[in-house]
Scaffold this motif. Structure first.
Motif, PDB file in Angstrom:
ATOM      1  N   PHE A 105       0.624  -1.196   0.082  1.00 48.72           N
ATOM      2  CA  PHE A 105       0.216   0.143   0.049  1.00 48.72           C
ATOM      3  C   PHE A 105       1.014   1.213  -0.150  1.00 48.72           C
ATOM      4  CE2 PHE A 105      -3.718  -2.501   1.266  1.00 48.72           C
ATOM      5  CZ  PHE A 105      -3.055  -3.553   1.854  1.00 48.72           C
ATOM      6  N   TYR A 130      -0.030   5.232   1.400  1.00 45.35           N
ATOM      7  CA  TYR A 130      -0.946   6.270   1.691  1.00 45.35           C
ATOM      8  C   TYR A 130      -0.174   7.582   1.590  1.00 45.35           C
ATOM      9  CZ  TYR A 130      -3.761   2.374   3.796  1.00 45.35           C
ATOM     10  OH  TYR A 130      -4.524   1.372   4.170  1.00 45.35           O
ATOM     11  N   GLN A 163      -0.245  11.538   3.610  1.00 43.98           N
ATOM     12  CA  GLN A 163      -0.846  12.241   5.111  1.00 43.98           C
ATOM     13  C   GLN A 163      -0.467  13.806   5.038  1.00 43.98           C
ATOM     14  OE1 GLN A 163       1.476  11.286   8.620  1.00 43.98           O
ATOM     15  NE2 GLN A 163      -0.429  11.524   9.914  1.00 43.98           N
ATOM     16  N   PHE A 173       3.790   7.466   2.671  1.00 44.09           N
ATOM     17  CA  PHE A 173       3.937   6.129   3.618  1.00 44.09           C
ATOM     18  C   PHE A 173       3.760   5.063   2.574  1.00 44.09           C
ATOM     19  CE2 PHE A 173       4.990   7.877   7.709  1.00 44.09           C
ATOM     20  CZ  PHE A 173       4.208   9.096   7.840  1.00 44.09           C
ATOM     21  N   SER A 192       1.730  -5.777   4.566  1.00 48.75           N
ATOM     22  CA  SER A 192       1.046  -6.732   5.328  1.00 48.75           C
ATOM     23  C   SER A 192       1.150  -8.216   4.676  1.00 48.75           C
ATOM     24  CB  SER A 192      -0.380  -6.445   5.895  1.00 48.75           C
ATOM     25  OG  SER A 192      -1.181  -6.786   4.755  1.00 48.75           O
ATOM     26  N   LYS A 245      -1.198  -7.338  10.073  1.00 44.44           N
ATOM     27  CA  LYS A 245      -1.016  -5.970  10.805  1.00 44.44           C
ATOM     28  C   LYS A 245      -0.301  -5.308   9.516  1.00 44.44           C
ATOM     29  CE  LYS A 245       1.436  -8.475  13.514  1.00 44.44           C
ATOM     30  NZ  LYS A 245       2.450  -8.720  14.738  1.00 44.44           N
ATOM     31  N   LEU A 246      -0.384  -3.891   9.278  1.00 43.09           N
ATOM     32  CA  LEU A 246       0.236  -3.127   8.498  1.00 43.09           C
ATOM     33  C   LEU A 246       1.431  -2.507   9.296  1.00 43.09           C
ATOM     34  CD1 LEU A 246      -2.303  -0.458   6.702  1.00 43.09           C
ATOM     35  CD2 LEU A 246      -0.909  -2.408   5.553  1.00 43.09           C
ATOM     36  N   VAL A 247       2.606  -2.773   8.381  1.00 45.02           N
ATOM     37  CA  VAL A 247       3.878  -2.383   8.757  1.00 45.02           C
ATOM     38  C   VAL A 247       4.250  -1.220   7.837  1.00 45.02           C
ATOM     39  CG1 VAL A 247       6.519  -2.751   9.057  1.00 45.02           C
ATOM     40  CG2 VAL A 247       4.795  -4.533   9.672  1.00 45.02           C
ATOM     41  N   PHE A 248       4.519  -0.057   8.484  1.00 48.82           N
ATOM     42  CA  PHE A 248       4.675   1.085   7.661  1.00 48.82           C
ATOM     43  C   PHE A 248       6.512   1.443   7.696  1.00 48.82           C
ATOM     44  CE2 PHE A 248       0.839   3.239   6.901  1.00 48.82           C
ATOM     45  CZ  PHE A 248       0.001   2.536   7.601  1.00 48.82           C
ATOM     46  N   GLY A 249       6.622   2.001   6.512  1.00 46.45           N
ATOM     47  CA  GLY A 249       8.052   2.606   6.531  1.00 46.45           C
ATOM     48  C   GLY A 249       7.990   3.779   7.077  1.00 46.45           C
ATOM     49  N   GLN A 250       9.270   4.743   7.064  1.00 37.01           N
ATOM     50  CA  GLN A 250       9.405   5.636   7.966  1.00 37.01           C
ATOM     51  C   GLN A 250       8.835   7.002   7.422  1.00 37.01           C
ATOM     52  OE1 GLN A 250      10.808   5.891  11.242  1.00 37.01           O
ATOM     53  NE2 GLN A 250      10.373   4.179  10.953  1.00 37.01           N
TER      54      GLN A 250
END
Lengths: 111, 116
Positions: free
Chosen positions: B34, B36, B38, B90, B94, B103-108
């Motif tokens: 994904f 996203y 923000q 971002f 998952s 669970k969604l794991v995000f980059g920095q």
């Protein structure tokens, strides 16, 4: 459509005070629910997730706890806030095999 | 467990220029991917997703991304950016476990700044 309502938008709390942040879900049932924290200039850290009522998993040891008393309600709590608890808290929901949808977040400042 | 690396923390670009935001992931199992976006003091809005099928995925606001399994990458591209694209982006991954929490794991995150 799926929506998450999260409140309050901003919160200033003194050190040692309790905390309760709540989010509610509309437009879907039995979602997985997640609490993330975003520190300034950093990514999103997963704090808790829940796959059903009363089922809570913690990702990192910390001063916070979570509860899911109803299918569409997810609560983040603390008995005594620390300065390090400051940050931007995001609630998210997700049906399996789809994308996650997010609330608008709560900016918590502990003073 | 999965992990995500966004190789650029900040990307400045001139208006109407093309842009690529890089994302690499690590996983021992099949994944969903994904992007996203923000905006300041707001939640995350989905730009696009890869669940299955075509590896070239088109999203909102003219963005697209290509899933490259051999390079474990999912780079985000836009041929011509606008001032309104200024935001934090971002990348997230998952697993596909049916019975798991996915669970969604995000980059920095990558801060994209569009200059006039």
């Amino acid at each position: 459509s799926q929506t998450i309502h999260q409140w309050p938008a901003t919160l200033v709390q003194p050190v040692g005070s309790p905390l309760s942040l709540e989010c509610t879900v509309e437009g879907t049932s039995n979602p997985n629910l997640y609490w993330y924290r975003q520190a300034a200039g950093r990514g999103l850290q997963l704090l808790f997730y829940s796959v059903g009522i009363g089922q809570i998993s913690s990702e990192v040891p910390q001063n916070l706890s979570a509860s899911r008393p109803q299918d569409r309600q997810f609560i983040l709590s603390s008995k005594k806030l620390l300065l390090s608890d400051s940050g931007f808290y995001l609630c998210a929901g997700r049906r399996r095999d789809t994308e996650a949808f997010f609330g608008q977040g709560t900016r918590l400042t502990v003073v | 467990a999965q992990s995500v690396t966004q190789l650029d923390s900040q990307v400045p670009v001139f208006e109407e220029a093309p842009v690529e935001l890089r994302c690499n992931y690590s996983s021992s199992v099949s994944v969903y991917l994904f992007w996203y976006v923000q905006y300041p003091n707001q939640g995350l809005q989905l730009l696009l997703k890869y669940l299955s099928g075509s590896t070239l995925v088109k999203g909102i606001n003219g963005f697209e991304a290509e899933f490259n399994k051999s390079q474990t990458s999912f780079h985000l591209r836009k041929p011509s950016v606008h001032i309104s694209d200024t935001a934090e982006y971002f990348c997230a991954v998952s697993d596909q476990f049916i019975r798991g929490a996915q669970k969604l794991v995000f980059g920095q995150g990558t801060r994209l700044t569009i200059n006039p």
